[in-house]
Design a protein around this motif. Structure first.
Motif, PDB file in Angstrom:
ATOM      1  N   TYR A   1      -0.415 114.386  49.320  1.00  0.00           N
ATOM      2  CA  TYR A   1      -0.571 113.141  50.080  1.00  0.00           C
ATOM      3  C   TYR A   1      -1.899 112.462  49.769  1.00  0.00           C
ATOM      4  O   TYR A   1      -1.976 111.233  49.688  1.00  0.00           O
ATOM      5  CB  TYR A   1      -0.387 113.377  51.579  1.00  0.00           C
TER       6      TYR A   1
ATOM      7  N   ARG B   1      -2.312 108.688  48.292  1.00  0.00           N
ATOM      8  CA  ARG B   1      -3.243 107.686  48.856  1.00  0.00           C
ATOM      9  C   ARG B   1      -4.146 107.115  47.776  1.00  0.00           C
ATOM     10  O   ARG B   1      -4.443 105.925  47.772  1.00  0.00           O
ATOM     11  CB  ARG B   1      -4.102 108.318  49.950  1.00  0.00           C
TER      12      ARG B   1
ATOM     13  N   MET C   1       3.727 100.746  48.647  1.00  0.00           N
ATOM     14  CA  MET C   1       4.097 101.666  49.711  1.00  0.00           C
ATOM     15  C   MET C   1       2.874 102.507  50.070  1.00  0.00           C
ATOM     16  O   MET C   1       2.131 102.922  49.184  1.00  0.00           O
ATOM     17  CB  MET C   1       5.232 102.584  49.265  1.00  0.00           C
ATOM     18  N   ARG C   2       2.690 102.718  51.356  1.00  0.00           N
ATOM     19  CA  ARG C   2       1.636 103.603  51.839  1.00  0.00           C
ATOM     20  C   ARG C   2       2.278 104.636  52.755  1.00  0.00           C
ATOM     21  O   ARG C   2       3.007 104.278  53.678  1.00  0.00           O
ATOM     22  CB  ARG C   2       0.568 102.804  52.584  1.00  0.00           C
ATOM     23  N   LEU C   3       2.002 105.900  52.474  1.00  0.00           N
ATOM     24  CA  LEU C   3       2.557 106.998  53.262  1.00  0.00           C
ATOM     25  C   LEU C   3       1.573 107.420  54.347  1.00  0.00           C
ATOM     26  O   LEU C   3       0.366 107.501  54.092  1.00  0.00           O
ATOM     27  CB  LEU C   3       2.847 108.200  52.359  1.00  0.00           C
ATOM     28  N   HIS C   4       2.112 107.692  55.532  1.00  0.00           N
ATOM     29  CA  HIS C   4       1.302 108.142  56.656  1.00  0.00           C
ATOM     30  C   HIS C   4       1.936 109.407  57.247  1.00  0.00           C
ATOM     31  O   HIS C   4       2.746 109.324  58.169  1.00  0.00           O
ATOM     32  CB  HIS C   4       1.216 107.047  57.723  1.00  0.00           C
TER      33      HIS C   4
ATOM     34  N   HIS D   1       5.550 108.125  58.717  1.00  0.00           N
ATOM     35  CA  HIS D   1       6.077 106.781  58.491  1.00  0.00           C
ATOM     36  C   HIS D   1       5.419 106.213  57.242  1.00  0.00           C
ATOM     37  O   HIS D   1       4.386 106.710  56.791  1.00  0.00           O
ATOM     38  CB  HIS D   1       5.865 105.876  59.712  1.00  0.00           C
ATOM     39  N   ARG D   2       6.057 105.217  56.698  1.00  0.00           N
ATOM     40  CA  ARG D   2       5.515 104.579  55.501  1.00  0.00           C
ATOM     41  C   ARG D   2       5.568 103.072  55.679  1.00  0.00           C
ATOM     42  O   ARG D   2       6.499 102.544  56.275  1.00  0.00           O
ATOM     43  CB  ARG D   2       6.251 105.014  54.247  1.00  0.00           C
ATOM     44  N   ASP D   3       4.559 102.413  55.165  1.00  0.00           N
ATOM     45  CA  ASP D   3       4.559 100.966  55.083  1.00  0.00           C
ATOM     46  C   ASP D   3       5.207 100.626  53.744  1.00  0.00           C
ATOM     47  O   ASP D   3       4.687 100.987  52.690  1.00  0.00           O
ATOM     48  CB  ASP D   3       3.139 100.412  55.131  1.00  0.00           C
TER      49      ASP D   3
ATOM     50  N   THR E   1       7.377  99.050  58.571  1.00  0.00           N
ATOM     51  CA  THR E   1       7.004 100.446  58.748  1.00  0.00           C
ATOM     52  C   THR E   1       8.276 101.223  59.071  1.00  0.00           C
ATOM     53  O   THR E   1       8.977 100.895  60.024  1.00  0.00           O
ATOM     54  CB  THR E   1       5.971 100.590  59.875  1.00  0.00           C
TER      55      THR E   1
ATOM     56  N   ASP F   1      13.037 113.621  50.058  1.00  0.00           N
ATOM     57  CA  ASP F   1      12.647 112.485  50.884  1.00  0.00           C
ATOM     58  C   ASP F   1      13.866 112.064  51.695  1.00  0.00           C
ATOM     59  O   ASP F   1      14.901 111.711  51.124  1.00  0.00           O
ATOM     60  CB  ASP F   1      12.175 111.352  49.972  1.00  0.00           C
TER      61      ASP F   1
END
Length: 134
Positions: free
Chosen positions: A15, A19, A71-74, A90-92, A102, A121
C-alpha cells in the motif's frame, strides 16, 4: 513473530508503494508468480480476470491509465489469519473526465515467505462502471 514472517509487513509495504506510485517497490512485495485477480465484471475495460506474475501486474497497471484518470487507495482495517490478510477500505476513483467517487473495496491477500502470492480485489463493478463512464 518477526518482521520477516509477519504477513502484514508486505501488505503494508504494498500500500505504501501504491501511494508512492512506485511500481518497483510494489513488485518487491509480490512473489514473482503472483496471482493478481480482479472481477470478471471489469473485462469490458480490460481490467478483469487474473494476471500472472510481475509481467501481468505491470501490464495491468500500465493499462489502468487508459481507462481511469487516477485512483487512491485508503486501507482502513486489516484482518489477518494465518497467511491470509483481508483489507477493508475505500478508494477514490477518478474518471478520465475528472469526476471522482469514493468506492469501498475488500482486498484478499495470501502471503508466503514474506511475499504476496495472491491478491484478489473485490468491489461493486456496477458502481465502478458508472465512474468510468461519467
Amino acid at each position: 513473530m518477526t518482521r520477516d514472517t509477519d504477513p502484514l509487513a508486505p501488505i503494508r509495504a504494498a500500500y505504501a508503494a501504491f501511494r508512492a506510485r512506485d511500481v518497483d517497490a510494489l513488485l518487491a512485495t509480490l512473489d514473482p508468480d503472483i496471482e493478481w485477480v480482479h472481477p470478471a465484471g471489469m473485462n469490458l475495460y480490460g481490467l478483469g480476470g487474473t494476471k500472472h506474475g510481475h509481467a501481468g501486474v505491470k501490464e495491468f497497471l500500465a493499462h489502468v491509465p487508459t481507462v481511469l484518470g487516477g485512483m487512491r487507495l485508503h486501507p482502513v482495517e486489516c484482518v489477518q489469519e494465518g497467511d491470509r490478510v483481508v483489507v477493508f477500505g475505500h478508494r477514490d476513483v477518478i474518471a478520465l473526465s475528472g469526476h471522482t467517487e469514493t468506492l469501498p473495496f475488500v482486498h484478499s491477500w495470501t502471503v508466503r515467505d514474506g511475499k504476496a502470492v495472491r491478491m484478489e480485489d473485490i468491489f461493486d463493478t456496477v458502481l465502478f462502471h458508472r465512474v468510468i463512464e461519467s
